[in-house]
Design a protein around this motif. Sequence first.
Motif, short mmCIF file in Angstrom:
data_model
loop_
_atom_site.label_atom_id
_atom_site.label_comp_id
_atom_site.label_asym_id
_atom_site.label_seq_id
_atom_site.Cartn_x
_atom_site.Cartn_y
_atom_site.Cartn_z
N CYS A 1 -14.56 -16.09 24.18
CA CYS A 1 -14.28 -17.13 23.16
C CYS A 1 -12.57 -17.31 23.01
O CYS A 1 -11.98 -18.13 22.59
CB CYS A 1 -14.66 -16.64 21.51
SG CYS A 1 -16.35 -16.82 21.46
N ALA A 2 -11.99 -16.19 23.56
CA ALA A 2 -10.45 -16.34 23.85
C ALA A 2 -10.00 -17.22 24.81
O ALA A 2 -9.25 -17.88 24.69
CB ALA A 2 -9.96 -14.90 24.06
N TYR A 3 -10.98 -17.10 25.90
CA TYR A 3 -10.53 -18.01 27.36
C TYR A 3 -11.18 -19.21 27.53
O TYR A 3 -10.70 -20.03 27.98
CB TYR A 3 -10.87 -16.88 28.53
CG TYR A 3 -9.96 -15.91 28.86
CD1 TYR A 3 -8.63 -16.21 29.60
CD2 TYR A 3 -9.83 -14.60 28.39
CE1 TYR A 3 -7.66 -15.09 29.74
CE2 TYR A 3 -9.09 -13.89 28.66
CZ TYR A 3 -7.82 -13.93 29.24
OH TYR A 3 -6.83 -12.95 29.59
N LEU B 1 -7.79 -16.22 17.74
CA LEU B 1 -9.12 -16.10 18.33
C LEU B 1 -9.94 -14.63 18.19
O LEU B 1 -11.00 -14.66 17.57
CB LEU B 1 -9.50 -16.58 19.53
CG LEU B 1 -8.92 -18.25 19.93
CD1 LEU B 1 -8.83 -18.69 21.17
CD2 LEU B 1 -10.01 -19.22 18.62
N LEU B 2 -9.37 -13.80 18.64
CA LEU B 2 -9.87 -12.47 18.79
C LEU B 2 -9.81 -11.75 17.43
O LEU B 2 -10.89 -11.35 17.06
CB LEU B 2 -8.91 -11.49 19.85
CG LEU B 2 -9.48 -10.26 20.09
CD1 LEU B 2 -11.09 -10.04 20.44
CD2 LEU B 2 -8.63 -9.44 21.02
N ASP B 3 -8.88 -12.02 16.72
CA ASP B 3 -8.66 -11.33 15.40
C ASP B 3 -10.20 -11.98 14.68
O ASP B 3 -10.60 -11.21 13.52
CB ASP B 3 -7.46 -11.71 14.58
CG ASP B 3 -6.40 -10.89 15.31
OD1 ASP B 3 -6.57 -9.73 15.72
OD2 ASP B 3 -5.20 -11.28 14.98
N GLU B 4 -10.21 -13.36 14.47
CA GLU B 4 -11.29 -13.74 13.86
C GLU B 4 -12.74 -13.35 14.41
O GLU B 4 -13.64 -12.85 13.72
CB GLU B 4 -11.41 -15.29 14.14
CG GLU B 4 -10.31 -16.13 13.27
CD GLU B 4 -10.18 -17.64 13.80
OE1 GLU B 4 -9.14 -18.13 13.26
OE2 GLU B 4 -11.08 -18.05 14.41
N VAL C 1 -13.18 -18.61 10.24
CA VAL C 1 -12.66 -18.60 11.59
C VAL C 1 -12.05 -19.92 12.01
O VAL C 1 -12.51 -20.88 12.69
CB VAL C 1 -13.86 -18.33 12.37
CG1 VAL C 1 -14.50 -17.01 12.52
CG2 VAL C 1 -15.16 -19.27 11.92
N PRO C 2 -10.74 -20.48 11.61
CA PRO C 2 -10.40 -21.53 11.72
C PRO C 2 -9.97 -21.92 13.14
O PRO C 2 -10.33 -23.00 13.63
CB PRO C 2 -9.25 -21.86 10.84
CG PRO C 2 -8.87 -20.42 10.44
CD PRO C 2 -10.02 -19.74 10.52
N ALA C 3 -9.40 -20.94 13.83
CA ALA C 3 -8.97 -20.98 15.34
C ALA C 3 -10.30 -21.45 16.29
O ALA C 3 -10.20 -22.50 16.96
CB ALA C 3 -8.31 -19.99 15.69
N ASN C 4 -11.33 -20.69 15.89
CA ASN C 4 -12.40 -20.86 16.74
C ASN C 4 -13.13 -22.29 16.42
O ASN C 4 -13.68 -22.74 17.27
CB ASN C 4 -13.57 -19.74 16.57
CG ASN C 4 -13.11 -18.55 17.24
OD1 ASN C 4 -13.53 -18.33 18.37
ND2 ASN C 4 -12.41 -17.35 16.61
#
Length: 301
Positions: A183-185, A212-215, A279-282
Amino acid sequence: MRVAVMGAGAVGCFFGGMLARAGHDVVLIGRPMHVEAVREYGLRMETRTFDEQVRLRADTEPSAARGADVVLFCVKSTDTASAARALAPFLAPDTLLVSMQNGVDNADRVREALSQPVSAAVVYVATEMAGPGHVKHHGRGELVIEPAPGAERVARALVAAGVPTEISDNVRGALWSKLLINCAYNALSALTQLPYGKLVEGEGVWAVMDQLLDEGLAVAAADGVVLAGDVRQAVRKIAETMPGQYSSTAQDLSRGKRTEIDHLNGFLVRRGEALGVPVPANRVLHTLVRLAQPGSSEEAA
């Protein structure tokens, strides 16, 4: 050992090819152009330590899995249920299916479709299909496999074939750890069409990946997942160990194929909604990749 590879893309060809090279009876089940090339020339395995044409069988039909001791189940997550149902008539009751797919819930979906033993596997390998019948290996190649009847035998065969393999009681945690790395990459590599090493050189990229990782970590904690290893450190190391690798999502977009984004960032969006974790960034990356992939205009209509 008789081995069938269902969904003979880059991952299936690499591990199936390693087993064939070690003397096992392997059949690749894949698309016609790929199958024709393998039948005529063998599977070209271009790895970091050897470049060989490996002779093995290839077929387009699921019936080729008949008599297999193990099926390396490597289809896209979007095809999990249909591929499992297609295999069902040709499998013995004790045939082990090893799900070597992205995402965290594919093995469960295979179990819903089949009565055979199923083992989830976490795959750590950088590969791509460089052309029909040609798999290119960029790095790594380890497996972590869930305990299941027949899993010990398969693990021994893989280790003997040069594939580092371990059996773990916490495959769920390892699958989630890999999910968070993906999900990060994956989406960022896909949308920019950059390999990991170049991607992380971009201004602000590490900050986005950290968000992304924090979420993802928050969703995993809310879901009671015990993650395997230090995920934050693993995210940092991916760019160092696989600098030239494009994500599978990037490869799919570049070839005009639908991606597995619904089972990566999209999965985190669904679990976040279910568990009350924002999870807004995701969500943004999930939406952008869906818009970029084939069929998006039809979906919008």
